[in-house]
Write a protein that holds these residues in place. Structure first.
Motif, PDB file in Angstrom:
ATOM      1  N   ALA A   1      -2.530  -6.627   6.302  1.00 41.37           N
ATOM      2  CA  ALA A   1      -2.110  -5.382   6.951  1.00 41.37           C
ATOM      3  C   ALA A   1      -2.040  -4.325   6.286  1.00 41.37           C
ATOM      4  CB  ALA A   1      -0.313  -6.004   7.441  1.00 41.37           C
ATOM      5  N   LEU A   2      -2.992  -3.876   5.767  1.00 46.05           N
ATOM      6  CA  LEU A   2      -3.364  -2.674   4.986  1.00 46.05           C
ATOM      7  C   LEU A   2      -3.689  -1.669   6.145  1.00 46.05           C
ATOM      8  CD1 LEU A   2      -6.195  -3.591   2.426  1.00 46.05           C
ATOM      9  CD2 LEU A   2      -3.935  -2.888   2.134  1.00 46.05           C
ATOM     10  N   PHE A   3      -2.839  -0.456   5.903  1.00 47.57           N
ATOM     11  CA  PHE A   3      -2.746   0.502   6.931  1.00 47.57           C
ATOM     12  C   PHE A   3      -4.000   1.206   6.914  1.00 47.57           C
ATOM     13  CE2 PHE A   3       1.565   0.820   5.047  1.00 47.57           C
ATOM     14  CZ  PHE A   3       2.186   0.135   6.046  1.00 47.57           C
ATOM     15  N   PRO A   4      -4.790   0.921   8.173  1.00 55.37           N
ATOM     16  CA  PRO A   4      -6.442   1.300   8.179  1.00 55.37           C
ATOM     17  C   PRO A   4      -6.397   2.787   8.351  1.00 55.37           C
ATOM     18  CG  PRO A   4      -5.324   0.780  10.267  1.00 55.37           C
ATOM     19  CD  PRO A   4      -4.295   0.418   9.520  1.00 55.37           C
ATOM     20  N   HIS A   5      -5.373   3.842   8.435  1.00 58.23           N
ATOM     21  CA  HIS A   5      -5.622   5.056   8.670  1.00 58.23           C
ATOM     22  C   HIS A   5      -5.184   5.820   7.112  1.00 58.23           C
ATOM     23  CE1 HIS A   5      -1.315   4.165   9.384  1.00 58.23           C
ATOM     24  NE2 HIS A   5      -1.152   5.338   9.099  1.00 58.23           N
ATOM     25  N   LEU A   6      -4.767   4.960   6.151  1.00 56.43           N
ATOM     26  CA  LEU A   6      -4.360   5.366   4.721  1.00 56.43           C
ATOM     27  C   LEU A   6      -5.649   5.206   3.626  1.00 56.43           C
ATOM     28  CD1 LEU A   6      -0.691   4.866   4.650  1.00 56.43           C
ATOM     29  CD2 LEU A   6      -1.946   6.947   5.440  1.00 56.43           C
TER      30      LEU A   6
ATOM     31  N   PHE B   1       2.517   4.112  -0.536  1.00 55.28           N
ATOM     32  CA  PHE B   1       3.374   3.957   0.903  1.00 55.28           C
ATOM     33  C   PHE B   1       4.797   3.484   0.023  1.00 55.28           C
ATOM     34  CE2 PHE B   1       5.372   2.522   4.389  1.00 55.28           C
ATOM     35  CZ  PHE B   1       4.934   3.459   5.647  1.00 55.28           C
TER      36      PHE B   1
ATOM     37  N   ARG C   1      -0.337  -2.957  -3.535  1.00 58.06           N
ATOM     38  CA  ARG C   1       0.707  -2.141  -2.644  1.00 58.06           C
ATOM     39  C   ARG C   1       1.886  -3.136  -2.709  1.00 58.06           C
ATOM     40  NH1 ARG C   1      -0.042  -1.891   3.897  1.00 58.06           N
ATOM     41  NH2 ARG C   1       0.209  -4.013   3.462  1.00 58.06           N
TER      42      ARG C   1
ATOM     43  N   TYR D   1       1.684  -4.370  10.755  1.00 57.53           N
ATOM     44  CA  TYR D   1       1.691  -3.144   9.950  1.00 57.53           C
ATOM     45  C   TYR D   1       3.020  -2.844   9.952  1.00 57.53           C
ATOM     46  CZ  TYR D   1      -3.197  -2.864  10.904  1.00 57.53           C
ATOM     47  OH  TYR D   1      -4.636  -2.981  11.024  1.00 57.53           O
TER      48      TYR D   1
ATOM     49  N   LYS E   1       4.639   7.812  10.197  1.00 57.43           N
ATOM     50  CA  LYS E   1       3.169   7.382   9.141  1.00 57.43           C
ATOM     51  C   LYS E   1       2.690   6.288   9.622  1.00 57.43           C
ATOM     52  CE  LYS E   1       4.703  10.808   6.450  1.00 57.43           C
ATOM     53  NZ  LYS E   1       3.720  11.851   6.249  1.00 57.43           N
ATOM     54  N   VAL E   2       3.011   5.270  10.335  1.00 59.53           N
ATOM     55  CA  VAL E   2       2.497   4.040  10.674  1.00 59.53           C
ATOM     56  C   VAL E   2       2.218   3.920  12.351  1.00 59.53           C
ATOM     57  CG1 VAL E   2       2.364   1.701  10.777  1.00 59.53           C
ATOM     58  CG2 VAL E   2       3.336   2.929   8.908  1.00 59.53           C
TER      59      VAL E   2
ATOM     60  N   PRO F   1       0.384   7.375  14.076  1.00 58.57           N
ATOM     61  CA  PRO F   1      -1.289   7.492  13.563  1.00 58.57           C
ATOM     62  C   PRO F   1      -2.137   6.545  14.036  1.00 58.57           C
ATOM     63  CG  PRO F   1       0.384   8.058  11.795  1.00 58.57           C
ATOM     64  CD  PRO F   1       1.009   7.548  12.900  1.00 58.57           C
ATOM     65  N   LEU F   2      -1.585   5.153  14.335  1.00 55.64           N
ATOM     66  CA  LEU F   2      -2.363   4.065  14.791  1.00 55.64           C
ATOM     67  C   LEU F   2      -2.520   4.120  16.064  1.00 55.64           C
ATOM     68  CD1 LEU F   2      -0.877   1.041  12.428  1.00 55.64           C
ATOM     69  CD2 LEU F   2      -2.992   2.296  12.346  1.00 55.64           C
TER      70      LEU F   2
END
Lengths: 349, 257
Positions: free
Chosen positions: A79-84, A92, A140, B154, B171-172, B175-176
């Motif tokens: 569950a790594l945030f893909p947009h970060l 985070f 993380r 997520y 923030k999550v 954006p996703l």
């Protein structure tokens, strides 16, 4: 670091679970797929609802939000945030805590250094390899300095070498941090290597909680014994240190010389796949070899299990089908039995 | 080598367009189409484009249309994203609003025209409202889907890291959900021009659509063709702008954007 207590906890397949995880210990939950391992982690983290009570350091945390339970969670899918970026992923939790920018930068950099991922700072998760992703996810989950670490199959979906390497690093890290850790896996060898105690779970029910040694030598029931795959437990009547690192053990008519450093041996456990049988006399020194009689042959998809009797003892050997079919082995026939020394487990007296 | 391949690809892509223009010019110039007034050659259309631009008619009408599209699309998209985010985020709101949205979404935007003519009257607000409706519903639908489809893991990860609900949303989740939101926006960017032209042709005296209807009454096929080309280019341009914005905002992290 805190103690975790689950009292009569039920959710999905898990029913009426009672588990106490001690301060600072590495507690491994092992069991087949779908047995409820991840559910237990989700319950401790508070990301799912459940019946029963969960205590962290004697404080009931039912109704406490996941963010306030002080838990670091490495999810199986990461569950790594893909947009970060890697940096922002690690930062985070620190931003969520309202930490100042300078302190965030310092903490993230030190974690990246510790996990040796500093060079990946500006990359996005899709640009990372499997092993790198796991390191980032671990960094993380450690960033907000949790009191409890939940690791859900952290070495799964990695190639053997990378998994072995990462596991070694993780053991070092966990021993260094002395943080209460709940580690989920379905790999028995991994569990044995890493655990202070192991809980074996089947169909949402805890079958046994014990040290790794106890799990192998004193399985509490048939299903535990089958899962740990250690039906060959041999009581030693005599044990004699020959030289440093070599011990001679005697059990009935069996006499073996084993590599072992440190005292007398009480019991030996031999995995079935470490018992080799042959219809002809194998070459090499006649060490740890016996004659045995084939009592029963059972074929599985990829292996053949052979029940042998040696004197008054029964042993179970497992061979790959191809290797078995090359030999002329039938029930009632005498065969040569060789004990491989790779994965023997010992109990000291 | 790479440049050469690129040039070849460009030439290969441009070839059909050039061929199309050449065939068009030949048919128009040699009166191969029955009735020469109904099929002016390409060069005549270009000349008319120049004349309409020089005398300001095209500019004035284009600006009217552009203003309407920008206001309607902007308003509809913002409102659509807002409602879609709330519907995707809060289950109860979704449950309450989705029957209404499901009932209204299938109505074609132009279907509202007779009703809106009576409610609003024939003024600037009419095409703007039509475009608003045209963009609002698809954007709501795509945004809700995008928000609801964000992988729960997520959200769990953000929760265990101590993020507040607002932080998780901004923030999550949003954006996703951006790739889905942009799908809605991109589709509606082109569609809004198509709907506007139709509305202007039927009800409004200014704009590209109105110019086309006036040209039709004067049998000025060249002007109609100029308008159609402008419409085509604007549809394409608007879709491209949103595609570029998507690439800029999502392309860095999405391996498949």
């Amino acid at each position: 670091m805190p103690e975790i207590r689950l009292v009569n906890v039920s959710k999905h397949i898990c029913s009426e679970l009672n588990i106490t995880i001690r301060n600072n210990e590495i507690f491994v939950i092992i069991g087949p797929t779908g047995s409820g391992k991840t559910t237990i982690l989700n319950i401790i983290a508070g990301v799912t609802d459940y019946k029963g009570k969960v205590y962290i350091d004697e404080q009931c945390v039912d109704g406490v939000s996941p963010g306030k339970r002080n838990v670091g969670y490495l999810f199986q899918g990461l569950a790594l945030f893909p947009h970060l970026t890697v940096f922002e992923n690690i930062a985070f939790g620190l931003r969520a805590k309202g930490m100042k920018e300078g302190a965030i930068k310092e903490r993230v950099l030190s974690l990246m250094e510790m996990m040796r991922i500093k060079h990946l700072s500006a990359r996005y998760p899709h640009m990372l390899s499997g092993g790198e992703k796991k390191r980032v996810a671990l960094a993380r989950s450690l960033a907000p300095s949790p009191q409890i670490l939940l690791l859900d199959e952290p070495t799964s979906s990695l190639d053997h070498q990378t998994a072995k390497y990462l596991r070694g690093e993780m053991i070092d890290l966990l021993r260094k941090l002395r943080i209460t850790t709940v580690y989920v896996t379905h790999d028995l060898r991994e569990a044995e290597e890493i655990a202070d105690r192991i809980a074996l779970i089947f169909h949402g029910k805890i079958e046994q909680i014990s040290t790794p040694k106890d799990l192998f030598f004193n399985p509490q029931n048939e299903s535990v014994s089958q899962f740990v795959g250690m039906p060959n437990i041999i009581e030693c009547t005599q044990s004699r240190i020959l030289t440093s690192g070599l011990v001679e053990v005697v059990s009935g008519e069996m006499r073996m010389i084993l590599p072992y450093d440190g005292g007398n041996i009480k019991k030996i456990a031999i995995p079935p796949e470490d018992i080799y049988i042959s219809d002809v006399k194998p070459p090499g020194p006649a060490l740890n070899r016996f004659m045995g009689k084939v009592e029963e042959i059972t074929r599985y998809n990829s292996a053949v299990r052979v029940k042998l009797s040696t004197g008054n003892r029964t042993l179970l050997a497992e061979l790959p089908i191809a290797a078995f079919d090359e030999m002329n082995i039938e029930e009632g026939k005498e065969v040569h039995v060789v004990i491989k020394l790779r994965r023997l487990r010992y109990v000291k007296s | 080598m790479k440049n050469k391949t690129g040039r070849l690809q460009w030439a290969w892509g441009a070839m059909p367009v050039i061929l199309f223009v050449v065939v068009w010019e030949i048919i128009g110039r040699f009166n191969l189409f029955p009735g020469q007034f109904f099929f002016p050659p390409f060069s005549a259309v270009v000349k008319e484009f120049y004349d309409l631009t020089a005398n300001g008619i095209l500019g004035k009408n284009f600006l009217s249309s552009l203003t309407r599209v920008l206001i309607g699309l902007f308003g509809g998209s913002i409102a659509g994203i807002f409602v879609g985010v709330i519907m995707g985020w809060k289950h109860m709101v979704n449950k309450a609003l989705s029957p209404i949205i499901s009932l209204l979404y299938p109505i074609p935007a132009l279907g509202w025209l007779p009703l809106l003519m009576l409610w609003i009257g024939i003024n600037e607000m009419l095409p703007i409202t039509i475009i608003f409706i045209c963009s609002f519903f698809p954007v709501v639908y795509n945004t809700t889907t995008g928000i609801k489809n964000v992988d729960k893991s997520y959200i769990y990860a953000a929760e265990t890291l101590g993020a507040s609900n607002i932080m998780i949303l901004f923030k999550v989740i949003i954006p996703l959900a951006l790739p889905n939101i942009f799908t809605g926006l991109r589709l509606e960017a082109g569609m809004s021009w198509r709907v506007l032209i139709a509305a202007e042709m039927v009800a409004i005296p200014t704009g590209i659509g109105a110019l086309m209807i006036q040209a039709e009454s004067l049998v000025r096929v060249d002007i109609i063709m100029v308008c159609l080309i402008v419409l085509s280019v604007m549809c394409l341009l608007f879709e491209k702008i949103f595609a570029l914005a998507e690439k800029h905002m999502v392309g860095r992290w999405s391996s498949h954007a």
